[in-house]
Design a protein around this motif. Structure first.
Motif, mmCIF file in Angstrom:
data_model
loop_
_atom_site.group_PDB
_atom_site.id
_atom_site.type_symbol
_atom_site.label_atom_id
_atom_site.label_comp_id
_atom_site.label_asym_id
_atom_site.label_seq_id
_atom_site.Cartn_x
_atom_site.Cartn_y
_atom_site.Cartn_z
ATOM 1 N N GLY A 7 0.978 -1.716 0.219
ATOM 2 C CA GLY A 7 0.324 0.042 -0.017
ATOM 3 C C GLY A 7 0.756 2.047 0.123
ATOM 4 O O GLY A 7 0.132 2.323 0.150
ATOM 5 N N SER A 8 2.446 1.223 0.390
ATOM 6 C CA SER A 8 2.943 2.463 0.200
ATOM 7 C C SER A 8 4.581 2.566 -0.763
ATOM 8 O O SER A 8 4.151 0.911 -1.158
ATOM 9 N N GLU A 68 -9.626 2.064 4.881
ATOM 10 C CA GLU A 68 -11.019 1.711 3.483
ATOM 11 C C GLU A 68 -12.073 2.842 3.596
ATOM 12 O O GLU A 68 -12.681 2.161 2.613
ATOM 13 N N SER A 122 -1.521 -1.544 4.820
ATOM 14 C CA SER A 122 -1.617 -1.355 3.454
ATOM 15 C C SER A 122 -2.089 0.569 2.666
ATOM 16 O O SER A 122 -2.879 0.587 1.702
ATOM 17 N N TRP A 123 -1.109 1.523 3.688
ATOM 18 C CA TRP A 123 -1.142 3.020 3.324
ATOM 19 C C TRP A 123 -0.178 3.181 3.655
ATOM 20 O O TRP A 123 1.119 2.551 3.201
#
Length: 192
Positions: A64-65, A103, A134-135
């Motif tokens: 995610g990054s 999300e 996931s970011w």
């Protein structure tokens, strides 16, 4: 490793971390100001604080990054920051709520978790993947961003509107609903 060694290591981390905070913020005072006489922005009782001078934060390649740099606060949207440490059990416990908040509302803001630890990027990426991050994953090796916005202990979260004004911040484990509500304060204040 023996328990005594683990406890000694944890104590050393606390001492080094505390010394780092003292170097950056100065000694505490009874009136809540730093030794420099400046009030620290970002505390939950100090919403509305503004320090619009942007800082550039490096991000690493992890789920995610992607590796790169981001301006904080973002110029084109509200910013949400989560401050964590890989050594921090409450930070690990916070990860599912962060994932849910991301999300639900992460596309509307610059959504980033930040650590000031000096660990190899590969180790951080492995930790991130193990805990379902996931970011964006940002690095703050000088702790300048952490000193500016940390709302207390770890984990700590802050929502900043487009003008650079802190609209919400708090520390401790939060639910996804609490995180989203804080982010929405920054979105509403910024006219987004």
């Amino acid at each position: 490793m023996r328990r005594r060694d683990v406890l000694a290591s944890l104590g050393s981390v606390g001492i080094v971390g505390g010394a780092g905070v003292m170097v950056i913020r100065g000694p505490p005072s009874l009136d809540g100001n730093t030794g420099s006489g400046e009030s620290q922005p970002g505390n939950s009782d100090e919403t509305g604080s503004t320090n619009t001078e942007p800082l550039t934060i490096e991000t690493i390649d992890a789920p995610g990054s992607e590796a790169g740099e981001f301006r904080v606060p973002a110029a084109d949207r509200a910013t949400f920051l989560d401050f964590f440490g890989t050594w921090c059990p409450p930070c690990i416990e916070q990860m599912p709520a962060l994932a849910e908040a991301n999300e639900r509302i992460g596309d509307e803001v610059l959504f980033m978790s930040v650590t000031s630890e000096s660990r190899p990027n590969e180790e951080l990426a492995d930790w991130w993947e193990k805990h379902d991050g996931s970011w964006l994953l940002g690095l703050d090796p000088t702790a300048a961003l952490t000193a500016r916005y940390l709302a207390g202990g770890y984990p700590s979260a802050v929502a900043i509107d487009m003008s650079g004004t802190v609209q919400w911040s708090d520390s401790g484990i939060k639910t996804a609903d609490e995180l989203v509500a804080g982010i929405e304060q920054a979105l509403e204040a910024g006219g987004q």
